[in-house]
Design an enzyme around this catalytic site. Structure first.
Site, short mmCIF file in Angstrom:
data_model
loop_
_atom_site.label_atom_id
_atom_site.label_comp_id
_atom_site.label_asym_id
_atom_site.label_seq_id
_atom_site.Cartn_x
_atom_site.Cartn_y
_atom_site.Cartn_z
CB VAL A 26 9.06 -2.39 2.14
CG1 VAL A 26 7.79 -3.22 2.09
CG2 VAL A 26 8.91 -1.24 3.12
CG ASP A 45 15.73 -2.52 -6.90
OD1 ASP A 45 15.10 -2.41 -5.84
OD2 ASP A 45 16.29 -1.55 -7.48
CB THR A 100 4.73 6.32 -2.24
OG1 THR A 100 4.82 5.78 -0.91
CG2 THR A 100 4.22 5.25 -3.19
CB THR A 137 2.56 4.38 2.28
OG1 THR A 137 3.04 3.37 3.16
CG2 THR A 137 1.57 5.28 3.01
CB CYS A 277 6.33 6.25 7.71
SG CYS A 277 7.18 4.80 7.09
NE ARG A 348 14.77 6.85 3.20
CZ ARG A 348 14.18 5.74 2.72
NH1 ARG A 348 13.55 5.77 1.58
NH2 ARG A 348 14.24 4.62 3.41
#
Ligand code: SAJ
Length: 449
Positions: A26, A45, A100, A137, A277, A348
């Site tokens: 992102v 980063d 997150t 998120t 997500c 993932r």
């Protein structure tokens, strides 16, 4: 001190300096997008590997959409560092795009949000009026609950030293049509004037609708429920994919018929729901509802349905092999695709993992072929097949991820390599009649055996 009119002038003139903390799938496209829009960009980063790769103009994210667009070394207005302390004093607005995830016990892990926030706030100059925007998120209330105590501890004052806002990312990996410059955004902030300034900023980034939606919690909630709704819709078709075969009806026939109705939204049953997500965000909503003592039964039930699909499919596969006479203890299954989503190299939360674990627990050997993944991205115990033409002696091929590479397999050749010619379409994207004509015994999720 950056007054809001200063910010507005800098946005219009393109002299605003934008920081992005977290250069993942992102953050990096976001940094590149603001750079392309003409702004001076500071990217941060914690990973030295990520910073080094970006500084070399390479893509560290694994998302193919980012290939070839990372600015070359020495590009002007493009600064990359591991240090928030270095970057923050050079920025008027800072976007935080850190992970997150959920913890092993399915609770939201907000440590990255807290850590990145602290790093940024510690470097905020008193009176600077820096605007810090969380894009990750989260569930309603997180931005304030996580960041305000740190801000207070550091003696910073909202409205003088800084402002905080929330603008959820809406990335869809593997879908270049919805890149950072082509996706609508919503902005939440307790200060409407700051919200308006951020609308002007994001309008320089994307061609789509950008709007201020009110306080932080509104924007946080909007993002979460976008994905909660998707999880529930997928759970419905997965539950129907278990009911209709028992009625000797193919769920895909039913969905195709229902989809002729103007407001029927079609989803596809599958071996499960993966990614960072859809299977994750509902747990945020469940947690927040629990915090305030309101039951979230539907959201919880939908998660249970989707999480049960891999083991359900493993049971079906085991029965199919048993009924085909495959000797117990000798069965071998070849998973076609491992990534959680087509055209994406990302394992993932992939349903392939619990599917493989359940099969191996039944004494069934599992091989996997996924041209989007490196061999070290598969778990131990799974035999990695690098070249599909070398896959020999399997009893069942299972389409787990609808990569184009999976759809274009030479099925006439593969069937000759199988010990038992069984195939199971776990994403309802194959032509089962064509497979049958090539010698396969074809089955699929949601289809009567
Ligand atoms: N899946 C199904 N059936 C479906 C759709 C998806 O089983 O009908 C499965 C996929 O195979 C995958 C998982 O669900 O394992 C998630 O798929 P996804 O298409 O939702 O892809 P994601 O996880 O990348 O979701 C992203 C999200 N984008 C953002 O959070 C900004 C989501 O909000 C988007 O709706 C989604 O992309 C999209 O539209 O593709």
């Amino acid at each position: 001190m950056n007054s809001l009119s200063d910010i507005a002038v800098k946005i219009t003139s393109g002299h605003l300096r934008v920081g992005i903390v977290g250069l993942g799938y992102v953050g990096l496209p976001t940094a590149i997008g603001f750079h392309e829009a003409g702004f001076e960009v500071w990217g941060v980063d914690v990973s030295q590997r990520t910073v080094d790769m970006v500084l070399q103009g390479k893509n560290p994210t694994g998302d193919p959409d980012v290939d070839g667009i990372v600015p070359a070394p020495g590009t002007e207005r493009w600064h990359i560092t591991t240090s928030s302390a270095e970057a923050v004093p050079h920025c008027d607005v800072i976007l935080v795009t850190v992970p997150t995830p959920i913890t092993h016990d399915l609770k939201p892990d907000l440590s990255y949000v807290a850590g990145a926030g602290r790093d940024v706030f510690q470097a905020i100059q008193k009176g600077s009026g820096t605007i810090v925007v969380l894009e990750s998120t989260v569930y309603p209330g997180v931005t304030a609950q996580t960041w305000l105590p740190i801000i207070e501890e550091l003696g910073l004052v909202i409205g003088e030293d800084l402002e905080i806002a929330y603008c959820p990312e809406r990335f869809n990996p593997g879908d270049p049509a919805h890149g950072v410059r082509q996706v609508a955004r919503v902005i939440g902030c307790s200060n409407p004037e700051v919200g308006a300034a951020l609308v002007a900023l994001y309008q320089r980034l994307t061609t789509e609708d950008v709007r201020y939606v009110g306080k932080l919690e509104v924007a946080e909630a909007a993002k979460v429920i976008e994905n909660v709704q998707r999880d529930i819709n997928i759970a419905l078709v997965n539950e129907l994919a278990r009911i209709f075969p028992a009625l000797d009806v193919d769920v895909e026939d039913v969905l195709s018929a229902a989809a002729t109705k103007w407001n029927f939204h079609r989803y596809t049953p599958g071996v499960g729901v993966g990614g960072h997500c859809i299977p994750v965000d509902p747990y945020y909503m469940i947690q927040r509802a629990a915090d305030v003592g309101v039951p979230a039964g539907l959201i919880t039930a939908a998660r249970a349905v989707n999480r049960s699909m891999p083991s359900h499919v493993a049971g079906v596969l085991s029965d199919l092999m048993w009924n085909a006479g495959v000797p117990a203890g000798e069965a071998k299954v070849l998973l076609l695709g491992w990534s959680y989503k087509a055209e994406v190299g990302d394992p993932r939360e992939t349903p392939a993992e619990p599917l493989a674990e359940t099969l191996m627990a039944k004494g069934i050997a599992v091989g996997a072929w996924d041209p989007h993944l490196e061999s070290n991205m598969f778990p131990a115990g799974v035999e990695v097949v690098s070249n599909i033409s070398e896959a020999e002696g399997y009893d069942m091929a299972v389409l787990v991820t609808a990569h184009k590479a999976c759809l274009s397999i030479d099925w006439a050749a593969l069937v000759k390599q199988m010990r038992t010619p069984l195939i199971y379409d776990g994403r309802r994207v194959l032509d089962l009649d064509d497979l049958t004509s090539k010698g396969w015994k074809a089955y699929a999720v949601g289809r009567p055996v």
